[in-house]
Design a protein around this motif. Structure first.
Motif, PDB file in Angstrom:
ATOM      1  N   VAL A  30       0.832  -1.239  -0.049  1.00  0.00           N
ATOM      2  CA  VAL A  30       0.023   0.037   0.135  1.00  0.00           C
ATOM      3  C   VAL A  30       0.775   1.289  -0.196  1.00  0.00           C
ATOM      4  O   VAL A  30       0.638   2.451  -0.659  1.00  0.00           O
ATOM      5  N   LYS A  39      -4.032   2.791  -7.426  1.00  0.00           N
ATOM      6  CA  LYS A  39      -5.007   2.160  -6.485  1.00  0.00           C
ATOM      7  C   LYS A  39      -5.150   0.792  -6.695  1.00  0.00           C
ATOM      8  O   LYS A  39      -4.842   0.138  -8.090  1.00  0.00           O
ATOM      9  N   THR A  41      -7.276  -3.204  -5.386  1.00  0.00           N
ATOM     10  CA  THR A  41      -8.286  -3.917  -4.564  1.00  0.00           C
ATOM     11  C   THR A  41      -7.793  -4.958  -3.752  1.00  0.00           C
ATOM     12  O   THR A  41      -6.919  -5.842  -4.213  1.00  0.00           O
ATOM     13  N   TYR A  64      -6.061   0.873   4.128  1.00  0.00           N
ATOM     14  CA  TYR A  64      -6.458   0.757   2.757  1.00  0.00           C
ATOM     15  C   TYR A  64      -7.219   1.867   2.316  1.00  0.00           C
ATOM     16  O   TYR A  64      -7.990   1.795   1.358  1.00  0.00           O
ATOM     17  N   HIS A  67      -8.055   2.784  -1.293  1.00  0.00           N
ATOM     18  CA  HIS A  67      -8.240   1.630  -2.101  1.00  0.00           C
ATOM     19  C   HIS A  67      -9.387   0.935  -1.743  1.00  0.00           C
ATOM     20  O   HIS A  67     -10.176   1.044  -0.793  1.00  0.00           O
TER      21      HIS A  67
END
Length: 148
Positions: A30, A39, A41, A64, A67
């Motif tokens: 991240v 970005k 998932t 997160y 994201h």
């Protein structure tokens, strides 16, 4: 009338980044994505949170941020081997837990061992997921709306 959809700057294709399981390595990943304004998932198993080698529940919102978070099943079970009742529990409980802990609506899913299976897909649709990714190539990108 026919419509064509495009990505920003009229691009007709996009690259997506999708990662499973919520392991502690996501922290560094991240950071890298954030550094380059990318970005991704992250498909999480709510049942492995707070266990050794996996991210902590308390860090989901901040880690997160920016994201997408999606479901991956509570216990990372093989969905095509589950009874219908267990299949529903595996993904409904995962979604409820992740929504409660993040304050987000979870729209997506990838199911473990991801072979394409109509029963699994229909169950996920009925649970309100907008899409699910598998690891099996379909040679195309389809949403649940395309599977009529």
């Amino acid at each position: 009338m026919k419509f064509e959809l495009f990505y920003p700057q009229w691009k007709d294709r996009a690259v997506t980044f999708s990662y499973d399981d919520g392991q502690i390595f996501d922290r560094r990943l991240v950071d890298i994505f954030n550094k380059y304004n990318l970005k991704a998932t992250f498909h999480l198993n709510s049942g492995t949170l707070d266990t050794e080698g996996f991210v902590k529940t308390q860090e989901l919102k901040s880690l997160y941020q920016g994201h997408e978070i999606a479901c991956h099943g509570v216990a990372h079970e093989y969905p095509t081997h589950l009874s219908q009742e267990r299949l529903v529990q595996e993904f409904y409980q995962d979604r409820c837990s992740l929504e409660r802990e993040t304050g987000r609506i979870i729209r997506g899913c990838s199911y473990a061992f991801g072979e394409y299976d109509e029963r699994v897909i229909n169950t996920l649709k009925n649970l309100g997921f907008a899409y699910s990714r598998t690891v099996e190539s379909t040679e195309t990108v389809r949403s649940f709306a395309d599977l009529r």
